[in-house]
Enzyme design. Structure first.
Site, PDB file in Angstrom:
ATOM      1  N   LYS A  89      29.304  22.868  40.919  1.00  0.00           N
ATOM      2  CA  LYS A  89      28.564  23.523  42.000  1.00  0.00           C
ATOM      3  C   LYS A  89      28.341  24.973  41.626  1.00  0.00           C
ATOM      4  CE  LYS A  89      26.711  23.766  46.078  1.00  0.00           C
ATOM      5  NZ  LYS A  89      25.472  24.255  45.388  1.00  0.00           N
ATOM      6  N   GLN A 110      32.578  30.920  38.730  1.00  0.00           N
ATOM      7  CA  GLN A 110      32.362  29.964  39.821  1.00  0.00           C
ATOM      8  C   GLN A 110      33.543  28.995  39.971  1.00  0.00           C
ATOM      9  OE1 GLN A 110      28.780  30.322  40.946  1.00  0.00           O
ATOM     10  NE2 GLN A 110      29.681  29.609  42.848  1.00  0.00           N
ATOM     11  N   LYS A 113      36.109  30.952  42.076  1.00  0.00           N
ATOM     12  CA  LYS A 113      35.524  31.244  43.384  1.00  0.00           C
ATOM     13  C   LYS A 113      35.521  29.982  44.249  1.00  0.00           C
ATOM     14  CE  LYS A 113      31.481  33.182  43.154  1.00  0.00           C
ATOM     15  NZ  LYS A 113      30.035  33.543  43.187  1.00  0.00           N
ATOM     16  N   LYS A 125      26.807  26.576  36.589  1.00  0.00           N
ATOM     17  CA  LYS A 125      25.739  27.565  36.790  1.00  0.00           C
ATOM     18  C   LYS A 125      24.582  27.212  35.878  1.00  0.00           C
ATOM     19  CE  LYS A 125      25.000  31.393  39.141  1.00  0.00           C
ATOM     20  NZ  LYS A 125      25.631  31.843  40.413  1.00  0.00           N
ATOM     21  N   GLY A 164      20.687  28.491  44.856  1.00  0.00           N
ATOM     22  CA  GLY A 164      19.984  29.698  44.432  1.00  0.00           C
ATOM     23  C   GLY A 164      20.899  30.745  43.831  1.00  0.00           C
ATOM     24  N   ASP A 165      20.285  31.741  43.241  1.00  0.00           N
ATOM     25  CA  ASP A 165      20.953  32.945  42.743  1.00  0.00           C
ATOM     26  C   ASP A 165      19.818  33.952  42.550  1.00  0.00           C
ATOM     27  OD1 ASP A 165      23.801  33.803  41.563  1.00  0.00           O
ATOM     28  OD2 ASP A 165      22.311  34.647  40.217  1.00  0.00           O
ATOM     29  N   THR A 208      26.256  34.563  52.184  1.00  0.00           N
ATOM     30  CA  THR A 208      26.946  35.379  51.173  1.00  0.00           C
ATOM     31  C   THR A 208      27.165  36.794  51.704  1.00  0.00           C
ATOM     32  OG1 THR A 208      25.814  34.066  49.498  1.00  0.00           O
ATOM     33  CG2 THR A 208      26.955  36.043  48.750  1.00  0.00           C
ATOM     34  N   ASN A 239      18.724  38.667  48.767  1.00  0.00           N
ATOM     35  CA  ASN A 239      19.406  37.828  49.765  1.00  0.00           C
ATOM     36  C   ASN A 239      20.775  38.379  50.158  1.00  0.00           C
ATOM     37  OD1 ASN A 239      21.584  35.403  49.912  1.00  0.00           O
ATOM     38  ND2 ASN A 239      19.770  34.931  51.105  1.00  0.00           N
ATOM     39  N   SER A 377      27.352  26.462  51.130  1.00  0.00           N
ATOM     40  CA  SER A 377      26.686  25.379  50.394  1.00  0.00           C
ATOM     41  C   SER A 377      27.508  24.097  50.483  1.00  0.00           C
ATOM     42  CB  SER A 377      26.532  25.755  48.918  1.00  0.00           C
ATOM     43  OG  SER A 377      25.408  26.581  48.710  1.00  0.00           O
TER      44      SER A 377
END
Ligand code: NDP
Ligand code: 2IT
Length: 445
Positions: A89, A110, A113, A125, A164-165, A208, A239, A377
């Site tokens: 993820k 990630q 996290k 990622k 997204g990123d 976020t 964002n 998410s």
């Protein structure tokens, strides 16, 4: 040589051309010394050797046709780093700077996290060196369709779930989802950050930025303080930055700056978020346009000072990696900053982060502070699985609870290892524990 030293030497040899990955991995490994150097079970299982090596790296060609009819070719990536505690993820980044080092650093972060969220999600990622700036909607659509035409075979709702990123928001997720559905003939929760009418979760867009502020707010509560009356510098105007600013303002803080890749805006009476949203999200324009609308707002181009020169109580870097360096940290500290919370991934250089901790500034690393996005998410995945959608309030409350829990788990881990207030160490150890145990439980994979 200690186990950690051996692994650091090894990754430097094997990944000499990947500075961002080495930076992220070295920071985590340094933090893990008190855990792994005192217990032989990790070395016996070659756990660190496995942890620093992605389970799978996918790199592919993305050909597409621009509006002039010319063929363009970009490079696509997906790094499936760890599935120890759940499906891979993590987001997709579209930015010209994207390369394997950057995607590996983001995928590695990630893992920890996602573990900190307490939810069952592994680490991954992806992205491309495609630059969405200046492209028409049709060009972005054709690029996304080509990107998904390769990516679809590697992902799935129980395998790997991108989101997204930087450079990937609601528009891009829409085009990517449409192409996935068309190829597979299946309407599934294979991406998160989807539109609200087709499987997206309320509060994912805000998550976020809101989550970052919830985590800092929880720290403030523990010392009997709050955001009310605090002056806050935010970098970025995308964002994460926009919704962090929105939450700070709703709690009574004054956000006095934002940035984009061309410079920064200083607005002492407070950033007007409606105008920021219009300029950055609707017009997809430049921050310099914002300053023209307010007599007390100034815009400085890159090279003419930095946003960290502005005196503030709290700094929230929310743009990109290594944007807050030692000079920035010195300026913030000289002006009395008390808290730094990372909304972006690794926005602070290692020497700057060390200086914050030595100087007693409360420093919250991205893998804890920006985990609200991926946590929400995961809540979107849950809603897709049960084919229901929850109210904004329900999701926002869960997000708040997750961020409060993350604050306490990184604070507790730092205390447990005798380093109270070192939230880098706390986050890395707390994130590692669950992943490491899952890897030990699952045998040699
Ligand atoms: P966006 O694309 O929405 O916004 C990015 C912002 O950062 C823009 O203002 C952009 O300026 C600026 N920026 C990007 N790259 C650079 C650069 N190289 N130099 C200077 N400014 C730059 O991205 P997000 O807000 O989604 O992401 C921001 C950060 O937060 C990233 O580090 C991301 O990895 C991280 N993050 C994002 C999450 C999410 O849910 N979206 C979750 C957790 C972390 P410009 O407009 O000029 O390009
Ligand atoms: O860095 C990140 O955590 C994100 N870009 C969000 C990832 C996600 O899967 O929501």
């Amino acid at each position: 040589m200690s186990y950690v030293d051996r692994i650091i030497t090894d990754i430097n040899k094997k990944n000499a051309d990947q500075p961002e990955f080495l930076q992220a991995a070295t920071e985590v490994l340094e933090s893990l010394r008190p855990v792994v150097d005192s217990d032989g079970k990790y070395e016996n299982a070659a756990l660190l050797e496995r942890l620093v090596e992605p389970e799978r790296i996918i790199q592919f060609r993305v050909p597409w046709i621009d509006d002039k009819g010319n063929v363009q070719v970009n490079r696509g990536f997906r790094v499936e780093f760890s599935s120890a505690i759940g499906p891979y993820k993590g987001g997709l980044r579209f930015h010209p700077s994207v390369n394997l080092s950057i995607i590996k650093f983001l995928g590695f972060e990630q893992i920890f996290k996602n573990s900190l969220t307490g939810l069952p999600i592994g680490g991954g990622k992806g992205g491309s060196d495609f630059d969405p700036k200046g492209k028409s909607d049709n060009e972005v659509m054709r690029f996304c369709q080509s990107f998904m035409t390769e990516l679809y075979r590697h992902i799935g709702p129980d395998t790997d779930v991108p989101a997204g990123d930087i450079g990937v928001g609601g528009r891009e997720i829409g085009y990517l989802f449409g192409q996935y559905k068309r190829i597979t003939n299946a309407f599934q929760g294979v991406l998160t950050g989807k539109g609200l009418d087709w499987g997206g979760s309320l509060a994912r867009t805000e998550a976020t930025g809101y989550g970052l502020v919830y985590l800092v707010e929880e720290y403030l509560k523990t010392v009997g303080d709050s955001f009310a009356g605090k002056t806050v510098a935010i970098s970025g105007s995308g964002n994460v930055a926009i919704f962090a600013a929105q939450k700070v303002q709703s709690l009574g803080g004054n956000v006095v700056s934002m940035t984009d890749s061309n410079g920064y805006v200083h607005h002492p009476s407070g950033i007007n978020l409606d105008k920021i949203k219009e300029v950055k999200l609707v017009q997809r324009g430049r921050l310099s346009d914002y300053a023209k609308h307010f007599s007390d707002a100034t815009h400085k181009e890159v090279g003419d000072g930095v946003v960290w020169d502005i005196p503030v109580d709290i700094a929230l870097p929310c743009a990109t990696q290594n944007e807050l360096d030692l000079a920035g940290a010195k300026a913030l500290i000289a002006n009395g900053v008390k808290i730094v919370g990372e909304g972006a991934n690794m926005p602070t250089t290692q020497d700057a982060a060390d200086l914050f901790i030595e100087s007693g500034v409360k420093f919250f690393p991205g893998k804890a502070a920006n985990a609200g996005g991926v946590a929400t998410s995961a809540l979107e995945m849950s809603q897709n699985s049960e084919r229901l959608s929850w109210s904004f309030d329900e999701v926002d409350k869960m997000l708040n609870r997750i961020m409060v829990n993350i604050y306490h788990s990184i604070d507790d881990a730092a205390k447990l290892y005798g380093q109270e207030g070192n939230y880098i160490l706390g986050a890395n150890i707390a994130g590692f524990r669950k992943v490491a145990q899952a890897m030990l439980d699952q045998g040699l994979v």
